[in-house]
Every structure is written in C-alpha cells, then in structure tokens.
Design a protein around this motif. Structure first.
Motif, short mmCIF file in Angstrom:
data_model
loop_
_atom_site.label_atom_id
_atom_site.label_comp_id
_atom_site.label_asym_id
_atom_site.label_seq_id
_atom_site.Cartn_x
_atom_site.Cartn_y
_atom_site.Cartn_z
N ALA A 1 0.84 -1.19 0.00
CA ALA A 1 0.00 0.00 0.00
C ALA A 1 0.87 1.23 0.00
CB ALA A 1 -0.91 0.00 1.24
N GLN A 2 0.42 2.26 -0.70
CA GLN A 2 1.14 3.54 -0.69
C GLN A 2 0.41 4.56 0.18
OE1 GLN A 2 0.71 2.01 -4.10
NE2 GLN A 2 2.51 0.94 -3.30
N ALA A 3 -0.89 4.32 0.40
CA ALA A 3 -1.65 5.25 1.22
C ALA A 3 -2.87 4.55 1.82
CB ALA A 3 -2.11 6.44 0.37
N PHE A 4 -3.44 5.18 2.87
CA PHE A 4 -4.68 4.68 3.48
C PHE A 4 -5.68 5.82 3.54
CE2 PHE A 4 -1.37 1.90 5.10
CZ PHE A 4 -1.95 0.63 5.00
N ALA A 5 -6.97 5.50 3.46
CA ALA A 5 -8.00 6.53 3.51
C ALA A 5 -9.29 5.96 4.07
CB ALA A 5 -8.24 7.08 2.11
N ILE A 6 -10.11 6.86 4.62
CA ILE A 6 -11.42 6.45 5.14
C ILE A 6 -12.50 7.25 4.43
CG2 ILE A 6 -12.95 6.51 7.15
CD1 ILE A 6 -10.52 5.99 8.89
N THR A 7 -13.53 6.56 3.96
CA THR A 7 -14.69 7.25 3.38
C THR A 7 -15.93 6.87 4.18
OG1 THR A 7 -15.13 5.43 1.85
CG2 THR A 7 -13.74 7.22 1.02
N LEU A 8 -16.94 7.75 4.11
CA LEU A 8 -18.22 7.45 4.75
C LEU A 8 -19.15 6.87 3.68
CD1 LEU A 8 -19.82 7.59 7.40
CD2 LEU A 8 -20.67 9.82 6.68
N GLU A 9 -19.60 5.63 3.92
CA GLU A 9 -20.40 4.96 2.90
C GLU A 9 -21.70 4.45 3.53
OE1 GLU A 9 -19.38 5.18 -0.02
OE2 GLU A 9 -17.18 5.32 0.01
N LYS A 10 -22.56 3.89 2.70
CA LYS A 10 -23.78 3.29 3.24
C LYS A 10 -23.40 2.06 4.08
CE LYS A 10 -25.21 0.00 -0.25
NZ LYS A 10 -25.02 -0.04 -1.68
N LYS A 11 -24.23 1.75 5.06
CA LYS A 11 -23.92 0.69 6.01
C LYS A 11 -23.57 -0.61 5.28
CE LYS A 11 -25.22 -0.49 10.61
NZ LYS A 11 -26.21 -0.45 11.65
N GLY A 12 -22.49 -1.26 5.70
CA GLY A 12 -22.09 -2.51 5.08
C GLY A 12 -21.03 -2.33 4.01
N GLY A 13 -20.87 -1.09 3.51
CA GLY A 13 -19.78 -0.80 2.59
C GLY A 13 -20.14 -0.88 1.13
N VAL A 14 -19.19 -0.43 0.31
CA VAL A 14 -19.38 -0.39 -1.15
C VAL A 14 -18.11 -0.93 -1.81
CG1 VAL A 14 -21.01 1.54 -1.21
CG2 VAL A 14 -18.56 2.01 -1.10
N PRO A 15 -18.19 -1.38 -3.06
CA PRO A 15 -17.00 -1.92 -3.73
C PRO A 15 -15.97 -0.85 -4.11
CG PRO A 15 -18.96 -2.20 -5.11
CD PRO A 15 -19.42 -1.59 -3.85
N GLN A 16 -16.44 0.37 -4.42
CA GLN A 16 -15.52 1.45 -4.80
C GLN A 16 -15.78 2.66 -3.90
OE1 GLN A 16 -13.05 1.69 -7.16
NE2 GLN A 16 -13.29 -0.52 -7.44
N PRO A 17 -14.73 3.32 -3.42
CA PRO A 17 -14.92 4.45 -2.51
C PRO A 17 -15.60 5.64 -3.19
CG PRO A 17 -12.62 4.29 -3.19
CD PRO A 17 -13.31 3.08 -3.72
N THR A 18 -16.43 6.36 -2.43
CA THR A 18 -17.03 7.60 -2.91
C THR A 18 -16.05 8.73 -2.59
OG1 THR A 18 -19.10 6.62 -2.19
CG2 THR A 18 -19.19 8.93 -2.87
N MET A 19 -15.36 9.26 -3.60
CA MET A 19 -14.25 10.18 -3.35
C MET A 19 -14.68 11.46 -2.64
SD MET A 19 -12.01 8.21 -4.27
CE MET A 19 -10.47 9.11 -4.17
N THR A 20 -15.94 11.90 -2.88
CA THR A 20 -16.42 13.14 -2.25
C THR A 20 -16.70 12.92 -0.76
OG1 THR A 20 -18.62 12.52 -2.94
CG2 THR A 20 -17.45 14.12 -4.32
N GLU A 21 -16.75 11.66 -0.34
CA GLU A 21 -17.05 11.36 1.06
C GLU A 21 -15.79 10.93 1.82
OE1 GLU A 21 -19.92 11.65 2.97
OE2 GLU A 21 -20.49 12.89 1.25
N MET A 22 -14.63 11.34 1.31
CA MET A 22 -13.40 10.96 1.99
C MET A 22 -13.15 11.88 3.17
SD MET A 22 -9.57 10.55 0.49
CE MET A 22 -9.97 9.26 -0.65
N TYR A 23 -12.91 11.32 4.36
CA TYR A 23 -12.74 12.09 5.58
C TYR A 23 -11.28 12.27 5.98
CZ TYR A 23 -17.64 12.68 6.60
OH TYR A 23 -18.94 13.09 6.56
N VAL A 24 -10.52 11.19 5.89
CA VAL A 24 -9.09 11.30 6.24
C VAL A 24 -8.26 10.52 5.23
CG1 VAL A 24 -9.42 11.57 8.74
CG2 VAL A 24 -9.20 9.27 7.76
N MET A 25 -6.99 10.90 5.14
CA MET A 25 -6.10 10.17 4.25
C MET A 25 -4.66 10.39 4.70
SD MET A 25 -5.77 10.43 0.15
CE MET A 25 -4.28 9.79 -0.58
N GLY A 26 -3.82 9.40 4.46
CA GLY A 26 -2.40 9.54 4.82
C GLY A 26 -1.54 8.65 3.96
N GLY A 27 -0.38 9.18 3.55
CA GLY A 27 0.54 8.41 2.73
C GLY A 27 1.52 7.63 3.59
N VAL A 28 2.00 6.53 3.08
CA VAL A 28 2.94 5.68 3.83
C VAL A 28 4.33 6.32 3.78
CG1 VAL A 28 4.05 3.43 3.92
CG2 VAL A 28 1.62 3.62 3.36
#
Lengths: 181, 285
Positions: free
Chosen positions: B258-285
């Motif tokens: 992995a080169q980076a990690f990120a958290i998105t807010l999604e519908k309960k149970g998750g989604v296959p692809q992240p919703t980029m506009t709902e990204m809350y935090v991110m950090g590079g390795v």
C-alpha cells in the motif's frame, strides 16, 4: 455405561457425582497425582492424607470446573493436589530444602547427560531422562511444586530472565518428548 | 499483538503452574479464545505435563482407594440429607403424612370419639402452617430470582470489562511493537479538517490495525470504510465498527502492499468502490 475415556463424558458424570466416574478418575489419575504430591511432601503418610483431601476437594468443587476456560481437567486437579500438598509441607522450609536438592541433582547428573538419544530404541522414561537434568528440575519446581519464577531464581541462584528462558526451553523439550496432541 | 512474544513471555507457564494471579489467569483464558496459536500452545503444554506426570506416576497404597471412597460416600450422604432439609424448608414438598390404612381408621375414630373441637383446632393449625409455608416460599423464590438476575448482570459487566481489557492489551502490544509502522491519516481540508486516525501496519505479517483519534459520529444508515491505495487502485480493508467510534481500536483486513490509506463514509455494510467526495481522512505511507 458411558465411555469415560471420552473426557467430556467423564466430566459430565463427575458433575452428577456419579460414583463410577469417580472410580474411573481414581483408577486413571490417582497415581499421577500421588507421584506429584509425593515429590512435595516426601513421605507416605502425608501423601495419603493429601490424596484423600484432593479427591474430597474434587468431589466438592467439580461443579466449578469449566472445561471451556482453557485449563484441562488434569491441570485443574494438579492445582488442587499441589496446593493441598504445599499446605501440609511447611511453607518456610520449601525454598531452603529445594535449594539443596537442586544443587545435588544438577551436580551429580550433569555428567551423565546425553543429548542425542534415539526415540525408537528406548521407552518414554528414558526419553524423559534425555531432558537435561537441570531443565527437568526446573519443570518439577515450577509445574509440580508450584514455585513462582522469582522463587526459582532464589532456589537456583540464577537471574530471573534466565529462569524464564530455561523453563520455556524445558517445556519445548518436554513437548518434543511427548509429541503434540 | 505479537503472539510469539506473548507465548515467550512465560505467562502460559505461570497459568499452567498455578502461579499466575487471578487477573493473569483471566487474561490467558481470554487470549486463548482469541488466538488459536495460544490455545494450541496451552493445550500442548498441558498434555505434555500430564504425560510426564503419568510417566512418573507412583501408585498409592491399595487400601487408600477404600478409605477415600468411604469418605466420598459420607459426603454424598451429607449432601442427600442437606437436599431433603432444603426441600422441606422450601415448602414445595408440603407436608405429607401417609399412615397405613388401619392406623388411619383408628386415628379417625379416636378423633371423632373426642369432640370435633379437636378437629377444628387441628385443621386451623394445619391451615396456618400451609399459608405460612406458601408465603415463605414465595418470598424466598422472589429473593432468589432477584439475586440470580443481579448475578447475571454482574457477570455481563465483568465480561464487557474483560473485553475492554483484552482490546486495550492488544492495542498496547501493537503500538509498542516496532514491526507495526504508524501511518497518520489527517482530515481532508474541505471535508473534515478536525478528523484524524492512525493506521498501524505490519508489513511483514501484513496485519492492519486502526486507531481513531476523531471522526464525526455517523448516522445509523452510514458507516466508515477503510481503504488502502495500492498501485493507484483502492483496496477495501473493511468496515469500521460505529460503536464507541471516538476511542475505537480495531483490526482490519490485512494487506501487503500500500502507498496510502484513507477512510470514506459509505452506506452501512460498505461499497466496492470508494465515494471520493465522502473521503474524511487520508495519509501516505
């Protein structure tokens, strides 16, 4: 009659205070427990008293034994036996006497120790002998006589870290001798 | 949580030798339920010790079995006596006195021969006793039931606390393990600048843990999802438990690259692809 060699059957029947189950338990475990008790009290009269006390305690407390927790039935009984034996054998002499015993064994047997003994040519008892006497002594002190790591450091005059490492090594060798489950 | 280190620490030996404190015993029991390797080690150690004890067994004198079983029989009789005493005190058995038929007739005759005052007195006494026993039994039962439920509550509380202790122990083990590399994820400026979380990533074992410093509480229909960015592509690392989100420490799915990690807010149970506009935090390795 149930097959008591299946441990969960045995435990269930013991909890029902089934006399046949206790008889089975006695026939299969009394000698192993008696051996450990004897190591601690070192005379027959006391060992007899302790063994009776142990079985009375098993009878009274078997309901509290919980198989799922992680301790085997044998470990549970070993704990009772060890505690009862230690109660009888005066606490204050324990360290001093085991100190002498440890020195005696580790000096006299060291030279006889042979590391590589083949499994198929000799019986289990000889295999146990293949564990370095010092390590065997540490197993006795810790598991059967119930000394803490700290107390063993005092008895053997070794640093605490060394004691921990050696007890760990002893257990690994023991597991090799008796195979895995 | 480094299992090899835990096993090497000597605590399992202390557990088996009965020299561990009650707290340590509970800890070992918890750990052995969580980690199969610890459970296996514990079982093998105990089996080896049992085998050793059997190989060094010493047969007790033959008379001893009789002595011991006589003692056990006495105990059993005491138990039986205790049980019947309890049953009477319970009032559930009632008072039953069966007399042989002949004696019964004689007794009835005698009572009727005197005056029926005796009968009335006797009947009222019996009535009083049975009412008394009934009341006593109801009171005892309700007391017993409330004690039982108190006990169950206390047990649950202890269990919950044990889980917290185990989780905290795991957190300390991970955070203090140098193989776990911390990756700080900062809040996205345009979305939630206050948010922050840290990933602990062991590149050797590929284990990933997340520690949440701050994230807004999600609504009930939403859940935070963790992603790794590996070679430009998002990889799902699992859903974050919404319970106690402010102090959450959780094991996530493993990843080796992995080169980076990120958290998105999604519908309960998750989604296959992240919703980029709902990204809350991110950090590079």
């Amino acid at each position: 009659m149930k097959d008591f060699s299946i441990i969960s059957n045995l435990i269930f029947a013991l909890k029902q205070k089934d006399e046949a189950a206790f008889s089975f338990l006695y026939d299969h475990y009394s000698a192993a427990l008696y051996g450990i008790v004897f190591k601690i009290v070192n005379n027959e009269n006391d060992a007899n008293d302790v063994l009776q006390d142990v079985f009375v305690n098993i009878w009274k407390n078997i309901e509290t034994y919980n198989e799922d927790k992680g301790g085997s039935l044998f470990t549970w009984m070993l704990n009772i036996a060890r505690n009862k034996a230690i109660d009888i054998y005066r606490q204050k002499n324990r360290i001093a006497e085991n100190q002498k015993e440890f020195q005696r064994v580790s000096i006299s047997n060291e030279s006889l120790y042979v590391h590589s003994i083949k499994v198929n040519t000799i019986g289990v008892n000889k295999l146990v002998d293949s564990i370095k006497p010092e390590l065997k002594q540490l197993i006795d002190l810790h598991y059967y006589k119930g000394f803490t790591h700290q107390e063993i450091a005092e008895i053997t005059n070794m640093p605490l870290g060394t004691v921990k490492t050696k007890i760990r090594t002893a257990m690994t060798q023991l597991k090799n001798v008796f195979g895995t489950s | 949580m480094n299992i090899a280190e835990y096993i090497a620490s000597g605590i399992l030996e202390q557990y088996v030798s009965g020299t561990a404190s009650p707290q340590e015993m509970r800890e070992v029991e918890c750990m052995s339920h969580i980690y199969p390797e610890i459970k296996l080690e514990l079982v093998e150690m105990q089996n080896a010790l049992e085998a050793l004890a059997i190989s060094e067994a010493k047969t007790p004198p033959t008379f001893l079995k009789n002595v011991i079983f006589t003692a056990l029989n006495e105990l059993q009789n005491e138990d039986a006596a205790e049980i019947s005493k309890e049953a009477i005190q319970d009032g559930n058995t009632g008072l039953r006195m069966e007399l042989p038929p002949v004696e019964k007739e004689q007794l009835t005759a005698t009572i009727f021969n005197r005056s029926d005052t005796y009968l009335k007195v006797a009947a009222s006494i019996l009535l009083l006793i049975s009412v008394g026993l009934g009341v006593y039994s109801i009171a005892t039962n309700s007391k017993l039931n409330s004690t039982r439920s108190e006990l169950a509550l206390a047990r649950n509380e202890i269990k919950a606390k044990e889980q917290i202790i185990v989780a905290r122990g795991e957190q300390i083990a991970v955070v203090s393990n140098l193989n776990f590399k911390p990756v700080l994820m900062k809040g996205i400026e345009t979305k939630s600048p206050e948010s922050a979380a840290t990933i602990y990533w062991n590149t050797i074992s590929q284990e990933v843990y997340i520690s949440i410093a701050s994230l807004p509480r999600p609504t009930d229909d939403k859940q935070y999802q963790l992603w790794a960015i590996a070679d430009g592509k998002p990889v799902d690392l699992g859903m974050i438990d919404s319970k106690n989100i402010a102090e959450s420490f959780q094991k996530m799915k493993a990843i080796g690259n992995a080169q980076a990690f990120a958290i998105t807010l999604e519908k309960k149970g998750g989604v296959p692809q992240p919703t980029m506009t709902e990204m809350y935090v991110m950090g590079g390795v």
